[in-house]
Scaffold this active site. Sequence first.
Site, PDB file in Angstrom:
ATOM      1  N   HIS A   1     -21.961  50.357  49.857  1.00 43.12           N
ATOM      2  CA  HIS A   1     -20.510  50.437  50.034  1.00 43.12           C
ATOM      3  C   HIS A   1     -20.230  50.968  51.440  1.00 43.12           C
ATOM      4  O   HIS A   1     -20.641  52.074  51.785  1.00 43.12           O
ATOM      5  CB  HIS A   1     -19.905  51.372  48.982  1.00 43.12           C
TER       6      HIS A   1
ATOM      7  N   SER B   1     -19.885  46.018  49.351  1.00 42.46           N
ATOM      8  CA  SER B   1     -18.454  46.257  49.208  1.00 42.46           C
ATOM      9  C   SER B   1     -17.962  47.053  50.413  1.00 42.46           C
ATOM     10  O   SER B   1     -18.741  47.714  51.104  1.00 42.46           O
ATOM     11  CB  SER B   1     -18.154  47.004  47.905  1.00 42.46           C
TER      12      SER B   1
END
Length: 273
Positions: A255, A4
């Site tokens: 992330h 992400s």
Amino acid sequence: MQLSFEFFPPRTEQGKLNLKQVRQELSVINPHYFSTTFGAGGTTQDATLETVLDIQANDGVSAAPHLSCIDSDKSNILALLNQYKAAGINRIVALRGDIPSGVRDIGDFHYANELVAFIRQEFNDHFHIEVAAYPEMHPQAKNMNTDIEHFINKVKAGADGAITQYFYNADAYFRFVDEVQKQGVDTPITPGIMPITNHDQLLRFSNMCGAEIPRWIEKRLAAFNDDNESLRAFGFEVVAQLCDQLKSQGVDHFHFYSMNKSQPTLQLAQTLI
């Protein structure tokens, strides 16, 4: 492997065009979601909403707006969450946020766990809620034990997962995960990854958020002076090795703090696929 990426909402038309290009370039590796930061006290809230709705409608990638509760009230938060729900958004990054200078009345929410509990109360399980974690301790925490206690309170309030502040010492991440699990909490804790591309910027960010730059890394970065190409090559090597170490010990979701740039974030992400 789930990847992400985080963006900040652009404020100029050129910035919006640039971010669209970045999102397009990052979309080729099928990200799990794109998140967008959110300023307390109205500083970027409208831009966050615009960016998130654009991602959700046009990118083919799930959007995850950040939501800071400081200097806000329940009615404003509820209205914004209803907009996100109506747009088909089902993931939120719930944060306390920084207290604006000079503000005494910080609103209806004092801590992130109160925001998490409110979202659960109003929307049940519609939203997947991510919260923040600090492997090297939140800069305003009294000590590591109280910081872990605060994190566990957010999980007990209904958080589904967490994203860490960036770090360059993998041992800090694994120690934090171990300490939390000893308390009976097994919520997924996703490491936040910050590429190294600029020495002064990294020092400024790290001083604000309490992230530690290991001495050997800081000394190497300082020695590059104006040799930006060598600095970026060294930074890529350091962060790629960190990601590899995390992956080798079972981490399967990363992330990335993209800083609204596709490189070197994309290059780092591709080493994990």
